[in-house]
Design a protein around this motif. Structure first.
Motif, short mmCIF file in Angstrom:
data_model
loop_
_atom_site.label_atom_id
_atom_site.label_comp_id
_atom_site.label_asym_id
_atom_site.label_seq_id
_atom_site.Cartn_x
_atom_site.Cartn_y
_atom_site.Cartn_z
N GLU A 280 34.52 38.81 42.46
CA GLU A 280 35.78 38.09 42.20
C GLU A 280 36.98 39.01 42.47
O GLU A 280 38.01 38.56 42.99
CB GLU A 280 35.80 37.56 40.77
CG GLU A 280 34.87 36.39 40.54
CD GLU A 280 34.90 35.89 39.11
OE1 GLU A 280 35.92 36.12 38.43
OE2 GLU A 280 33.93 35.26 38.67
N LYS A 281 36.83 40.29 42.11
CA LYS A 281 37.91 41.24 42.40
C LYS A 281 38.05 41.45 43.91
O LYS A 281 39.17 41.59 44.42
CB LYS A 281 37.63 42.57 41.71
CG LYS A 281 37.76 42.50 40.19
CD LYS A 281 37.40 43.84 39.54
CE LYS A 281 37.51 43.74 38.02
NZ LYS A 281 37.09 45.00 37.36
N VAL A 282 36.91 41.43 44.62
CA VAL A 282 36.95 41.56 46.08
C VAL A 282 37.69 40.37 46.69
O VAL A 282 38.51 40.52 47.60
CB VAL A 282 35.51 41.65 46.65
CG1 VAL A 282 35.54 41.53 48.18
CG2 VAL A 282 34.86 42.95 46.23
N VAL A 283 37.40 39.16 46.17
CA VAL A 283 38.08 37.96 46.65
C VAL A 283 39.59 38.05 46.39
O VAL A 283 40.40 37.71 47.26
CB VAL A 283 37.50 36.69 45.98
CG1 VAL A 283 38.33 35.46 46.32
CG2 VAL A 283 36.05 36.48 46.40
N LEU A 284 39.95 38.55 45.21
CA LEU A 284 41.37 38.69 44.84
C LEU A 284 42.07 39.68 45.77
O LEU A 284 43.17 39.40 46.27
CB LEU A 284 41.48 39.15 43.39
CG LEU A 284 42.88 39.15 42.77
CD1 LEU A 284 43.41 37.74 42.65
CD2 LEU A 284 42.85 39.82 41.39
#
Length: 312
Positions: free
Chosen positions: A196-200
């Motif tokens: 999710e942090k990668v997506v952000l």
């Protein structure tokens, strides 16, 4: 999470847009009217650009691609939502979910790049008009378009495959009206916080870099325009740029809130409403902005309507 069984089902349930609404019939009617207008507007704009030889220039080729992206985005998300509402069956297969996810990611990334290319096109046309035919030749323009589609598709395919490999547990209800990445990740058994942090971070980079390039292009454009001696040329340049800047605002505004804000800070209702702006309202407004404020498009439309009346 350990005591929850992994779901053996290969299908999911989309909760839709109006799951908590008291008047879903009224709201779906508004969405459908907007949907029909968006599809008709973008399809008309694509047809006009294809049929009118005077619109076979880089600016209008890029505009036709923007309409194609908006049209595909609307068809791939809202069509399924409307069908689910009227049929009462809100199921979507895992393949269908992955397909929706792939199209949304591809079109989102491609539109971000395309809007940057459109700003570059205006920059070259206004700031370097003598080199325009070289820098924005038909071959260069088509190469830009092809690279945009291919690059966005490959990046989105890798993300989609990675997301869909996560096993899901317990609930199969996706709190959205289509298979959106972050909504799907909430069903996963494994810890997806790192991804999710990668997506952000990815979303932030894919939005901030193009947006910064667009702002830089228009800063140079406005400096050139304000030094023009011809009021007519200045007004024409500003009219063209204002249409594109309006479209840029409509796209990057909601997208920045969605993908540059941690998912935990947005309520599911607000998140869905922002996606409505992205998938329904913006595709409706884009062709209107470019047709109503562009004399060439209006001329092509009148010409096409005139031919229809004569043929009848």
């Amino acid at each position: 999470m350990g005591n929850r069984n992994k779901t053996a089902s290969v299908s999911f349930v989309l909760l839709g847009l109006f799951s908590n609404s008291r008047h879903p019939e009224f709201l779906i009617s508004i969405v459908l009217l907007t949907y029909v207008a968006a599809v008709s507007g973008n399809a008309t704009l694509i047809t006009l650009i294809l049929l009118d030889p005077q619109l076979h220039t880089p600016m209008y080729v890029l505009l036709s691609q923007l309409s194609l992206m908006d049209l595909t985005l609307t068809l791939s998300t809202v069509t399924k939502m409307a069908a689910d509402f009227f049929s009462g069956t809100r199921q979507i297969s895992k393949v269908g979910c992955g397909t929706q996810m792939f199209f949304y990611l591809t079109l989102g990334a491609a539109e971000s790049v395309l809007l940057t290319l459109m700003a570059y096109d205006r920059y070259v046309a206004i700031c370097n008009p003598l080199r325009y035919c070289t820098l924005m030749s038909p071959r260069v323009c088509l190469l830009m378009v092809a690279m945009t589609w291919v690059g966005s598709s490959l990046a989105s395919l890798s993300h989609t495959i990675y997301v869909m490999h996560f096993p899901t547990c317990g609930s199969i209800e996706i709190q959205h009206f289509f298979c959106e990445v972050m909504a799907f990740l909430k069903l996963c058994c494994e810890d997806t916080s790192v991804y999710e942090k990668v997506v952000l971070i990815t979303g932030t980079v894919l939005l901030l870099i193009p947006f910064s390039l667009i702002l830089a292009s228009y800063a140079l454009i406005f400096l050139t325009v304000f030094h023009m001696n011809s009021p007519k040329g200045r007004n024409k340049a500003l009219a063209t740029c204002s249409s594109h800047l309006t479209v840029v605002s409509l796209y990057f505004g909601p997208a920045m809130v969605i993908y540059m804000t941690p998912s935990s800070t947005l309520s599911p209702e607000l998140d869905r409403h922002l996606f409505v702006l992205d998938t329904v309202i913006t595709p409706l407004l884009n062709p209107l902005i470019y047709s109503l404020r562009n004399k060439e498009v209006v001329r092509a439309l009148k010409k096409a309507l005139g031919r229809q009346l004569v043929s009848k």
